[in-house]
Design an enzyme around this catalytic site. Structure first.
Site, PDB file in Angstrom:
ATOM      1  CG  HIS A 171       1.265 -40.972  -5.838  1.00  0.00           C
ATOM      2  ND1 HIS A 171       1.471 -40.706  -4.497  1.00  0.00           N
ATOM      3  CD2 HIS A 171      -0.030 -40.648  -6.075  1.00  0.00           C
ATOM      4  CE1 HIS A 171       0.358 -40.263  -3.957  1.00  0.00           C
ATOM      5  NE2 HIS A 171      -0.573 -40.207  -4.897  1.00  0.00           N
ATOM      6  CG  ASP A 394       4.284 -14.704  -5.282  1.00  0.00           C
ATOM      7  OD1 ASP A 394       4.661 -14.650  -6.470  1.00  0.00           O
ATOM      8  OD2 ASP A 394       4.107 -13.691  -4.579  1.00  0.00           O
TER       9      ASP A 394
END
Length: 468
Positions: A171, A394
């Site tokens: 992070h 995708d």
């Protein structure tokens, strides 16, 4: 956390960028938003896909090799993920700074795993099953661990009828916007085929943003990392469950909130967050009416700065905006009143507020700790965002079936929001609560009346019926 016995690691390797740019010769200095995340757990998100048809030679080994190759080419664009953290300390004059270095980098961990479970085994239980946590690497790792651990670790788990791609992402390197930017770029390069790494549709902006005149080398007021590290663990076992909200349900909530407050400016997400805030507060039966409660929203600062930062800015650029009230005030008013508090908090988070917050941080630097930042027994933290393009990832196999997360950054009152799979403004909420509170939420008429049947292909008959 131990690996679930149904998950077996088949292979492990390190992935490095296919080629390295000249900027790798220079360290990358972090800004206050990045450094604030040193005590925050890695971002753990992943996507579950139906297994591609194994025809024309598309075996699982071919898929794994192609994912490795495309990841290497993606890292060319996202070079900070290949580095490691370094602390520079000196006594005279006193100095303590942390930056990113590319020398002797460990690379990105990549694990191929196998799990003897189906997609239905992930979907069918009411609560997120424990096995999902074993789809992620670097469990319990925090930002500061990037000194010795990879900044990115990927596990691709082959299910009996699916594939789960999970990333554990330090992070300090970036926020949720940056995380899904990387994930989408990887999917795009995977779709394009081998040897086409020079062009992606959204190249990241890697240069860190600082206030005008700010020295990029920030001297932190510490002498040892023990002074700011607190590995928070919930004191009780928590339940994790997804709730789905259709576009029609979201529209009704928005209309109700605006009608109650006689306005038209309350957003869909503010109305949904108000519903969650009030419902969770009601479910916490033990809270006295005079107790302060708050709802925090993770807010993207990129568009709030003047001039705005690019949406492709790769790093941390978030803050939490906060609305608060007493339990009595919150529950004695309707959803419109609560939504307006959230609207005002978001609306007041301007360029001036952002810059003033950074100036205060520079005068008195701090590192986020759950215990100091958030009361996990009486408040709500709305993280992630339904605006993130999760289902656009995708890899060449079609749309994912679902998004799931690991065990990181879970505590009482943490709610992560995701886009619904059908799009059109639908939202999925991942709610984390103690068992007793979750049961009360599941019996809350106002909340459950807004919850919609899941759009996933698994039958929803296992979910409790709405209470009318």
């Amino acid at each position: 956390m131990a690996t679930h016995p149904a998950v077996r690691h088949i292979s492990r390797c390190s992935i490095r960028a296919e080629c390295v740019a000249d900027e790798s010769n220079q360290p990358l200095h972090f800004n206050p938003w990045d450094l604030s995340m040193l005590n925050t757990y890695y971002i753990q998100k992943g996507l579950l896909f139906s297994k591609p048809p194994q025809t024309n030679g598309l075996s699982i080994i071919t898929i794994i090799d192609h994912l490795k190759d495309s990841l290497s080419r993606t890292l060319v664009h996202f070079l900070p993920l290949t580095g490691h953290l370094v602390t520079h300390k000196q006594d005279n004059p006193p100095s303590y700074s942390i930056f990113l270095d590319y020398k002797n980098t460990p690379g990105v961990d990549f694990v191929h795993a196998v799990a003897d479970v189906t997609i239905s085994d992930v979907f069918a239980p009411i609560d997120v099953p424990p096995i999902v946590r074993s789809f992620f690497l670097l469990d319990k790792a925090i930002g500061h661990d990037g000194h010795t651990l990879p900044l990115l670790a990927v596990q691709v788990t082959e299910l009996l009828d699916g594939i789960f791609i999970a990333c554990s992402f330090n992070h300090v390197i970036g926020d949720g916007t940056s995380y899904w930017h990387f994930f989408n770029a990887w999917a795009e390069i995977c779709r394009m085929g081998k040897g086409k790494h020079d062009h992606i549709s959204r190249p990241p902006v890697l240069r860190r943003w600082f206030l005008d005149g700010q020295d990029p080398i920030i001297n932190l007021p510490f002498s040892h990392h023990d002074e700011f590290i607190d590995r928070y663990q919930p004191p009780v076992v928590l339940r994790e469950r997804f709730f789905h909200f259709s576009p029609q349900s979201i529209a009704r909530l928005k209309a109700k909130a605006n009608a109650e407050y006689n306005t038209s400016t309350i957003s869909s997400f503010q109305a949904l967050s108000a519903l969650v805030w009030r419902s969770l507060t009601r479910a916490r039966h033990h809270l006295p009416s005079h107790k302060k409660t708050s709802c925090k929203l993770a807010t993207n600062n990129r568009s709030r700065l003047n001039p705005p930062l690019s949406l492709e800015y790769f790093g941390n650029c978030i803050q939490a905006v906060n609305a608060s009230a007493t339990v009595g005030e919150l529950l004695n008013h309707g959803i419109g009143w609560a939504a307006w508090l959230l609207h005002e908090a978001v609306n007041g988070h301007s360029d001036i507020e952002v810059r003033e917050g950074l100036e205060l941080w520079m005068k008195s630097p701090y590192i986020y700790q759950v215990g100091n930042f958030f009361d996990p027994c009486s408040s709500v933290m709305m993280g992630s965002s339904p605006r993130f393009d999760m289902y656009g990832c995708d890899f060449g196999w079609g749309m994912a079936e679902a998004v799931r997360s690991g065990s990181a950054n879970k505590f009482d009152g943490k709610v992560s929001s995701y886009p619904g799979r059908e799009g059109e403004g639908s939202v999925d909420l991942e709610v984390t609560l103690p068992a007793e509170t979750m049961s009360a939420l599941e019996s809350d008429p106002e909340f459950m009346d807004a919850v919609s049947p899941s759009q996933y292909h698994v039958s929803c008959s296992s979910f409790p019926a709405k209470i009318k």
